[in-house]
Scaffold this active site. Structure first.
Site, PDB file in Angstrom:
ATOM      1  N   HIS A 167       0.848  -1.194   0.000  1.00 41.91           N
ATOM      2  CA  HIS A 167       0.000   0.000   0.000  1.00 41.91           C
ATOM      3  C   HIS A 167       0.881   1.241   0.000  1.00 41.91           C
ATOM      4  O   HIS A 167       1.826   1.330   0.771  1.00 41.91           O
ATOM      5  CB  HIS A 167      -0.904  -0.004   1.238  1.00 41.91           C
ATOM      6  CG  HIS A 167      -1.874   1.131   1.277  1.00 41.91           C
ATOM      7  ND1 HIS A 167      -2.056   1.925   2.368  1.00 41.91           N
ATOM      8  CD2 HIS A 167      -2.721   1.607   0.330  1.00 41.91           C
ATOM      9  CE1 HIS A 167      -2.985   2.845   2.112  1.00 41.91           C
ATOM     10  NE2 HIS A 167      -3.398   2.668   0.874  1.00 41.91           N
TER      11      HIS A 167
ATOM     12  N   GLU B   6      -0.038   4.925   0.401  1.00 36.33           N
ATOM     13  CA  GLU B   6      -0.874   6.117   0.600  1.00 36.33           C
ATOM     14  C   GLU B   6       0.047   7.329   0.517  1.00 36.33           C
ATOM     15  O   GLU B   6       1.062   7.378   1.208  1.00 36.33           O
ATOM     16  CB  GLU B   6      -1.581   6.066   1.951  1.00 36.33           C
ATOM     17  CG  GLU B   6      -2.348   7.327   2.331  1.00 36.33           C
ATOM     18  CD  GLU B   6      -3.448   7.698   1.331  1.00 36.33           C
ATOM     19  OE1 GLU B   6      -4.377   6.904   1.164  1.00 36.33           O
ATOM     20  OE2 GLU B   6      -3.353   8.781   0.693  1.00 36.33           O
TER      21      GLU B   6
ATOM     22  N   HIS C 215      -6.460   4.271  -5.673  1.00 34.29           N
ATOM     23  CA  HIS C 215      -7.610   4.873  -4.985  1.00 34.29           C
ATOM     24  C   HIS C 215      -7.486   6.389  -5.041  1.00 34.29           C
ATOM     25  O   HIS C 215      -6.393   6.926  -5.158  1.00 34.29           O
ATOM     26  CB  HIS C 215      -7.713   4.359  -3.554  1.00 34.29           C
ATOM     27  CG  HIS C 215      -8.386   3.014  -3.507  1.00 34.29           C
ATOM     28  ND1 HIS C 215      -9.461   2.736  -2.709  1.00 34.29           N
ATOM     29  CD2 HIS C 215      -8.141   1.896  -4.223  1.00 34.29           C
ATOM     30  CE1 HIS C 215      -9.846   1.493  -2.920  1.00 34.29           C
ATOM     31  NE2 HIS C 215      -9.063   0.947  -3.830  1.00 34.29           N
ATOM     32  N   GLU C 216      -8.635   7.074  -4.993  1.00 32.28           N
ATOM     33  CA  GLU C 216      -8.692   8.524  -5.238  1.00 32.28           C
ATOM     34  C   GLU C 216      -7.945   8.848  -6.534  1.00 32.28           C
ATOM     35  O   GLU C 216      -7.043   9.679  -6.573  1.00 32.28           O
ATOM     36  CB  GLU C 216      -8.118   9.336  -4.055  1.00 32.28           C
ATOM     37  CG  GLU C 216      -8.866   9.134  -2.763  1.00 32.28           C
ATOM     38  CD  GLU C 216      -8.447   7.862  -2.043  1.00 32.28           C
ATOM     39  OE1 GLU C 216      -9.347   7.095  -1.652  1.00 32.28           O
ATOM     40  OE2 GLU C 216      -7.244   7.617  -1.899  1.00 32.28           O
TER      41      GLU C 216
ATOM     42  N   GLU D 259     -10.406   3.102  -7.874  1.00 37.04           N
ATOM     43  CA  GLU D 259     -11.633   3.386  -7.122  1.00 37.04           C
ATOM     44  C   GLU D 259     -12.416   4.414  -7.937  1.00 37.04           C
ATOM     45  O   GLU D 259     -13.006   4.076  -8.956  1.00 37.04           O
ATOM     46  CB  GLU D 259     -11.237   3.872  -5.728  1.00 37.04           C
ATOM     47  CG  GLU D 259     -12.367   3.970  -4.746  1.00 37.04           C
ATOM     48  CD  GLU D 259     -11.903   4.600  -3.452  1.00 37.04           C
ATOM     49  OE1 GLU D 259     -12.434   4.219  -2.411  1.00 37.04           O
ATOM     50  OE2 GLU D 259     -11.045   5.507  -3.451  1.00 37.04           O
TER      51      GLU D 259
ATOM     52  N   GLU E  32     -16.042   1.019   1.359  1.00 36.73           N
ATOM     53  CA  GLU E  32     -15.559   1.682   2.577  1.00 36.73           C
ATOM     54  C   GLU E  32     -16.624   2.580   3.201  1.00 36.73           C
ATOM     55  O   GLU E  32     -16.695   2.711   4.413  1.00 36.73           O
ATOM     56  CB  GLU E  32     -14.276   2.477   2.292  1.00 36.73           C
ATOM     57  CG  GLU E  32     -14.455   3.570   1.255  1.00 36.73           C
ATOM     58  CD  GLU E  32     -13.150   4.354   0.978  1.00 36.73           C
ATOM     59  OE1 GLU E  32     -12.094   4.009   1.512  1.00 36.73           O
ATOM     60  OE2 GLU E  32     -13.221   5.330   0.203  1.00 36.73           O
TER      61      GLU E  32
HETATM   62  C1  NOJ Z   1      -8.969   5.658   1.078  1.00 37.04           C
HETATM   63  C2  NOJ Z   1      -8.965   4.388   0.305  1.00 37.04           C
HETATM   64  O1  NOJ Z   1     -10.068   4.312  -0.557  1.00 37.04           O
HETATM   65  C3  NOJ Z   1      -8.977   3.244   1.295  1.00 37.04           C
HETATM   66  O2  NOJ Z   1      -9.075   2.012   0.611  1.00 37.04           O
HETATM   67  C4  NOJ Z   1      -7.754   3.302   2.154  1.00 37.04           C
HETATM   68  O3  NOJ Z   1      -7.826   2.290   3.129  1.00 37.04           O
HETATM   69  C5  NOJ Z   1      -7.630   4.663   2.844  1.00 37.04           C
HETATM   70  N1  NOJ Z   1      -7.787   5.720   1.909  1.00 37.04           N
HETATM   71  C6  NOJ Z   1      -6.287   4.837   3.532  1.00 37.04           C
HETATM   72  O4  NOJ Z   1      -5.266   4.932   2.578  1.00 37.04           O
HETATM   73 CA    CA Z   2     -11.484   6.282  -1.226  1.00 36.48          CA
END
Ligand code: NOJ
Ligand code: CA
Length: 681
Positions: free
Chosen positions: A386, A388, A456-457, A475, A481
């Site tokens: 992951h 982020e 994602h985002e 996403e 979520e």
């Molecule tokens: C938003 C993402 O859509 C989600 O999957 C993720 O767990 C969180 N951000 C943290 O990065």
């Molecule tokens: Ca998200």
């Protein structure tokens, strides 16, 4: 098989000051039709303005709509235009996708290239390229090296879409309340009541035609939203800005993304939607063996339920011991990936504010990255790292090469990226040209290191998986979520039957289905129907694996919630790569039923979902080959099932069917049905 045929090439009037007749001839409307003759685009100049219009089967779809640009530091390009050249060609090619919702894609179209010359002093020249396909039309601007543009800054793209009638549009707002995140609930309204919205924008016209406005091959440009004007049927391109308000910076030669209009008579014909793939260049990855669709589990839902944390501490999810448990569970159940969030430095404290604190190579002390990667490999599973970024994009780009090189060395074959936060530190939009370049860069660097990407985002999908087939999923809508913490109680039961006909028409979505603990007891006392929780039945959670296409599909719940659950067999069995996709029935926001054939295997899956209303869908199995017997494993809503009071009631049954069978799919309120069909042995 590649066949571009230049059918006619007419230069109607080469230069300004051509004879009056030649000039008049050049200004006559130019038309290009699809191979089946049903879709056509007309390009014409009127009072010095350039316009296009679209028709389908004798019906007006787009009335004459303006084209052009305004620039910063250069005059507008919208008036005193003249058509000075025309070229036509035809194209027919078919290719096999490395993976997809269909294995084969045929790109058959007719192209019209219109050279446009500005008569005012700037004297610029560009080409409007138009393509007509049986499933839609597309056009883009091409600025040649010698067209007088040089280095330029686009202030606005003037492209308009004037709908011929005030059809019903299904939309999510752009830029509010969460700027650019596209994680909003859908609404519908007449086109004349649309404000600024995202694409794909699906419109059910009053004349019966279904139109989807979107874009393709977004490489070095800003994301296009559509801006409506109250009581007008005209939508205009609204580009996401750089921090200084400029929309696009470039230097000629330059091409814009394609503006696409997917066209269909029936809503069932909108999917599978492959128009954007045809408008992206072929694969740049020679050896695609590292790319494999997969199911995965992960240390993820626990954080959204607040029973684990991303940050270090007593509830830290990404510990070595916990990750081994998820790897074991994946290996035992045929899942090929394990996502781990919170494994790296940067999560302690306020990570959204400290966005540059993320380190993408250094694990936290209680996470043995190398040991776990090796353990996963031994078990035939890959970790999904992951990443982020919290929109700390510069921080991420600085580490891209070293991080991906490390993952490659460790045999980590996939990443999930994230961009929680609305702008870059410099103030660039989430979907502006700066971020478009960034997203592309990540995919290219990942490809060099043999890594698959799930974003994602994200920015929206414009078909880049054709060129970069390691761009697996994203996403870009409200996923599961929101069912853990969404302030309004989670996604409404109709949500996924809207997604199918809107967001999903742009490409795969990492929705993360498969929650079995539907009242979220894992997070404390069972939640009521008013609290956030998945507003679906268990059978619908299964059906989503078939309905919402993604080449990476998560078994999203905590492994302990799958223990002793016969319904989990469907998640073990369901495929993630398809030869064929057929929409059997559907109505936007109400229901949809889809059949998909497993790639390279005599096996089909059917998924059907409904909104808050119970309904029975008769589904003919005539898509099966005739004269063969199939065993159907049916996962149906059980007696009394409903998302509200009885979400987990499920009936699993088996029966023999043939292509002559019709199944009555009984769907509970908020329910669904999932079926596996395989030959009787
Ligand atoms: C938003 C993402 O859509 C989600 O999957 C993720 O767990 C969180 N951000 C943290 O990065
Ligand atoms: Ca998200």
């Amino acid at each position: 098989m590649r066949a571009r045929r230049a059918a006619v090439s007419v230069l109607a009037a080469l230069v300004l000051g051509a004879t009056a007749t030649a000039a008049a001839r050049a200004q006559a409307p130019l038309r290009v039709a699809s191979p089946d003759g049903r879709n056509s685009v007309t390009v014409a100049v009127k009072d010095g303005g350039l316009y296009y219009s679209v028709d389908r089967a004798g019906r007006h779809i787009i009335l004459p709509s303006r084209l052009g640009f305004t620039f910063r530091g250069a005059p507008d390009l919208r008036d005193s235009l003249a058509i000075v050249g025309v070229a036509r060609s035809s194209y027919d090619t078919t290719w096999t996708q490395p993976w997809g919702e269909v294995a084969r894609v045929r790109d058959q179209h007719n192209e019209l290239r219109v050279t446009v010359q500005e008569r005012a002093s700037a004297g610029r020249r560009f080409v409007l390229a138009v393509r007509a396909f049986d499933d839609g039309v597309a056009f883009r601007y091409e600025l040649p090296a010698d067209g007088g543009f040089g280095e330029f800054a686009i202030q606005d793209e003037l492209t308009e879409f004037t709908l011929a009638d005030d059809g019903k549009a299904w939309w999510i707002p752009a830029n509010k309340p969460q700027p650019d995140r596209t994680e909003e609930l859908f609404a519908s309204s007449p086109v004349s009541h649309v404000d600024t919205v995202n694409t794909p924008l699906t419109i059910e016209m009053q004349n019966g035609t279904r139109v989807v406005i979107h874009e393709a091959n977004l490489v070095d440009y800003a994301n296009m939203n559509l801006a409506g004007r109250f009581e007008s049927r005209t939508l205009r391109a609204a580009l996401a800005p750089w921090a200084d308000g400029v929309k696009v910076r470039g230097r000629a030669p330059f091409v814009t993304p394609w503006r696409t209009l997917q066209l269909a008579d029936r809503v069932e014909d909108l999917a599978p939607s492959v128009l954007t793939l045809k408008l992206n260049p072929p694969s740049r990855i020679a050896d695609t063996r590292f790319i494999a669709p997969m199911k995965y589990d992960g240390i993820w839902w626990g954080m959204h339920l607040n029973v684990m944390t991303w940050a270090e501490g007593p509830k830290h999810g990404a510990t070595t011991a916990n990750t081994r448990k998820y790897i074991d569970f994946a290996a035992a159940n045929g899942l090929k990936g394990v996502l781990v969030e919170g494994w790296n430095l940067g999560w302690n404290g306020n990570w959204m504010a400290d966005r540059n604190g993320f380190n993408f190579t250094t694990p936290v002390p209680d996470y043995d990255l190398a040991g776990l990667a090796a353990y996963a490999r031994e078990k035939g599973v890959t970790l999904i790292a992951h990443n982020e970024t919290a929109m700390g994009v510069e921080n991420y780009e600085r580490q891209l090469d070293s991080a991906f090189a490390l993952y490659e060395r460790l045999g980590i074959r996939a990443i999930k990226t994230g961009y929680v936060n609305d702008k870059t530190l410099a103030g660039d939009s989430h979907t502006g040209q700066y971020m478009v370049r960034h997203f592309r860069k990540v995919v290219e660097v990942a490809a060099r290191h043999g890594i698959m990407v799930d974003v994602h985002e994200p920015i929206k999908d414009t078909g880049e998986r054709r060129t970069w087939p390691n761009m697996m999923s994203r996403e870009g809508a409200r996923g599961q979520e929101y069912n853990a913490w969404g302030g309004e109680g989670g996604n409404p039961p109709e949500h996924e039957s809207i997604l199918f006909f809107t967001r999903m028409l742009s490409g795969p979505m990492d929705f993360t289905p498969g929650i079995f603990d539907l009242t979220l007891r894992s997070a404390g006392p069972a939640r009521t129907p008013e609290d956030a929780r998945p507003r679906t039945t268990l059978a619908k959670q299964l059906a989503l694996y078939v309905v919402l296409y993604s080449p990476v599909q998560m078994a999203a719940d905590l492994p302990e919630n799958y223990a002793g659950q016969p319904a989990f067999q469907f998640i073990r069995d369901v495929a993630v790569d398809w030869d064929t996709t057929r929409v059997l029935a559907g109505r936007i926001g109400d229901f949809v039923a889809v059949a998909r054939k497993t790639r390279g295997k005599d096996e089909w899956f059917v998924g059907a979902i409904t909104d808050e209303e119970a309904r029975t869908l008769p589904v003919s199995l005539s898509f099966l080959p005739a004269g063969r017997r199939y065993e159907a494993d049916v996962y149906a809503d059980g007696p009394g099932a409903s998302w509200r009071d009885n979400p987990t009631a499920i009936t699993i049954s088996h029966r023999v069917v043939t292509s002559a069978s019709t199944l009555e799919l009984r769907l509970a309120p908020g329910g669904g049905q999932a079926i596996r069909l395989r030959p009787v042995r």
